[in-house]
Motif scaffolding. Structure first.
Motif, mmCIF file in Angstrom:
data_model
loop_
_atom_site.group_PDB
_atom_site.id
_atom_site.type_symbol
_atom_site.label_atom_id
_atom_site.label_comp_id
_atom_site.label_asym_id
_atom_site.label_seq_id
_atom_site.Cartn_x
_atom_site.Cartn_y
_atom_site.Cartn_z
ATOM 1 N N GLN A 159 -12.138 -59.229 7.713
ATOM 2 C CA GLN A 159 -12.127 -57.771 7.601
ATOM 3 C C GLN A 159 -13.101 -57.284 6.538
ATOM 4 O O GLN A 159 -13.496 -56.115 6.550
ATOM 5 C CB GLN A 159 -10.715 -57.290 7.281
ATOM 6 N N ALA A 160 -13.461 -58.145 5.601
ATOM 7 C CA ALA A 160 -14.552 -57.919 4.647
ATOM 8 C C ALA A 160 -14.375 -56.678 3.779
ATOM 9 O O ALA A 160 -15.350 -56.016 3.434
ATOM 10 C CB ALA A 160 -15.888 -57.861 5.392
ATOM 11 N N SER A 161 -13.162 -56.384 3.385
ATOM 12 C CA SER A 161 -12.935 -55.225 2.516
ATOM 13 C C SER A 161 -13.577 -55.412 1.143
ATOM 14 O O SER A 161 -14.076 -54.459 0.548
ATOM 15 C CB SER A 161 -11.434 -54.982 2.357
ATOM 16 N N LEU A 162 -13.564 -56.638 0.626
ATOM 17 C CA LEU A 162 -14.189 -56.878 -0.674
ATOM 18 C C LEU A 162 -15.693 -56.631 -0.595
ATOM 19 O O LEU A 162 -16.287 -56.056 -1.518
ATOM 20 C CB LEU A 162 -13.911 -58.309 -1.135
ATOM 21 N N SER A 163 -16.317 -57.058 0.498
ATOM 22 C CA SER A 163 -17.751 -56.809 0.675
ATOM 23 C C SER A 163 -18.038 -55.319 0.655
ATOM 24 O O SER A 163 -19.005 -54.861 0.027
ATOM 25 C CB SER A 163 -18.230 -57.424 1.993
ATOM 26 N N ALA A 164 -17.195 -54.549 1.338
ATOM 27 C CA ALA A 164 -17.379 -53.097 1.374
ATOM 28 C C ALA A 164 -17.242 -52.494 -0.016
ATOM 29 O O ALA A 164 -17.957 -51.540 -0.364
ATOM 30 C CB ALA A 164 -16.382 -52.465 2.334
ATOM 31 N N MET A 165 -16.345 -53.046 -0.831
ATOM 32 C CA MET A 165 -16.186 -52.550 -2.202
ATOM 33 C C MET A 165 -17.463 -52.731 -3.009
ATOM 34 O O MET A 165 -17.748 -51.959 -3.922
ATOM 35 C CB MET A 165 -15.036 -53.286 -2.892
#
Length: 404
Positions: A159-165
């Motif tokens: 889901q790559a939420s950390l990347s988006a952050m």
């Protein structure tokens, strides 16, 4: 004959609906992103006031003012009210300057790990969604960088939420074979870890991004295991640790944001980690889920040992997240966990706060918020809570290094 455009003759199939919804949502998210961050814009970190710099570096404010007046060291900008402000790059320049000038206190100013101190790999783990894994990982990475440590953040979640952050929109900014999967995959297309590490807008933090491609590792690994011809170097649970080892000289701490499942990626993170933080939302359903997680984890660790693998963890702790101290049912759950696990439950808790939610909507942490973005008291309570959590985790890291 006149060519006829294809017209769907029957009701929409589930597959067609999923594809249509994916396209609609992806387009909407991209539209929102372009409004928040136009294509020519880049995320940037706020500048720091003199009192913040003094607190981070232990350099007294009068000394900072004297340096600025004398033209020594980095030159801060001036606000309209004539207050000095520093970038984090300038703060790190000050750290290096004072470490060189005062060798006996070098570690106080520049806390990088020494040659006899092993790389700390911190896995933030729970296989249930909603336990604030990404929020915890992002705040921890930012906190460590503010303290002067060199951090590598690795996004193991499709889901790559950390990347988006960190400003890397997984659908738009991360291409094929540019995720952690590129360094973990089997076969000739595997890439060295150094090729997929990317700098971020946040000085002191590099990122290995994720996106949906990361799921390929979960699909590919069972075929390799079935083959049974893999060499020792390709055993699935060792691959992440080996990949990190390729770049470990560049960092003090690695922060792993894991997927909400107990698959091969999470198991690799458990094996690679020198420290594990299990995030726990203090609700009974979440705790029941964590119980199953621990039972499954125990069985999988047994499988690792059967293959000759050895865990090398300095600590294993639970972190209470999204905590409302005034909620009586939550208080009962927290009391139960502390009774069962004692000091293995971190004393500080991460409180539930509208400040954290507001920051998350803007894909930021509390450490990035400008003054006035949220109410002062709300912000202070939330930041004090997060600071206490991260300070305790840093204390565990320092203890593992043998520092007092």
């Amino acid at each position: 004959m006149i060519a006829m455009s294809h017209v769907q003759s029957g009701p929409e199939t589930p597959e067609e609906k999923i594809m249509r919804h994916a396209g609609l949502l992806s387009g909407q998210l991209q539209s929102i992103r372009e409004r928040m961050y136009p294509p020519e814009a880049q995320k940037s970190l706020r500048r720091l006031m003199t009192h913040e710099v003094s607190k981070l570096t232990t350099i007294p404010e009068p000394t900072l003012r004297s340096l600025s007046n004398e033209g020594k060291g980095p030159v801060p900008d001036r606000l309209d009210n004539n207050y000095r402000v520093y970038t984090l790059d300038q703060v790190n320049e000050l750290r290096r300057l004072f470490a060189e000038q005062k060798p006996a206190d070098a570690l106080r100013y520049l806390p990088h790990r020494r040659p006899n101190e092993h790389l700390q790999i911190l896995g933030v783990i729970n296989f249930k969604g909603g336990s604030a894994k990404t929020t915890t990982a992002a705040h921890l990475a930012h906190y460590l960088a503010f303290q002067g440590y060199r951090v590598l953040a690795i996004d193991l979640d499709p889901q790559a939420s950390l990347s988006a952050m960190f400003g890397a929109q997984p659908e738009m900014d991360v291409g094929e074979n540019e995720t952690i999967y590129a360094a973990l995959r089997y076969g000739s297309e595997r890439r060295p870890m150094r090729e997929i590490v990317r700098e971020t807008y946040f000085p002191g933090i590099d990122l290995v991004p994720g996106n949906i491609e990361v799921m390929e590792y979960e699909h590919e690994t069972p075929h390799v295991l079935a083959n049974k011809s893999a060499s020792r170097e390709t055993i699935f649970f060792e691959r992440l640790r080996l990949a990190i080892g390729e770049v470990e000289d560049n960092y003090d701490v690695v922060v792993l944001d894991t997927p909400p499942s107990l698959g091969f990626l999470t198991l690799g993170a458990i094996y690679a980690a020198t420290g594990i933080i299990v995030t726990v939302h203090p609700a009974m359903l979440d705790v029941m889920s964590m119980s199953q997680f621990l039972l499954m984890m125990d069985g999988l660790i047994g499988a690792i040992h059967a293959e000759g693998g050895e865990l090398k963890q300095d600590f294993f702790h639970y972190l209470i997240t999204r905590h409302d101290p005034n909620d009586q049912p939550q208080a009962q759950v927290v009391s139960m966990l502390r009774h069962l696990f004692a000091e293995d439950v971190l004393a500080p808790t991460a409180v539930e706060s509208t400040a954290i939610e507001s920051a998350g909507l803007a894909k930021r942490t509390l450490y990035e918020l400008e003054s006035g973005n949220v109410g002062r008291d709300t912000f202070r309570r939330a930041k004090d809570s997060i600071d206490a959590v991260n300070d305790r985790i840093l204390e565990l890291v320092r203890q593992s290094w043998g520092r007092t």
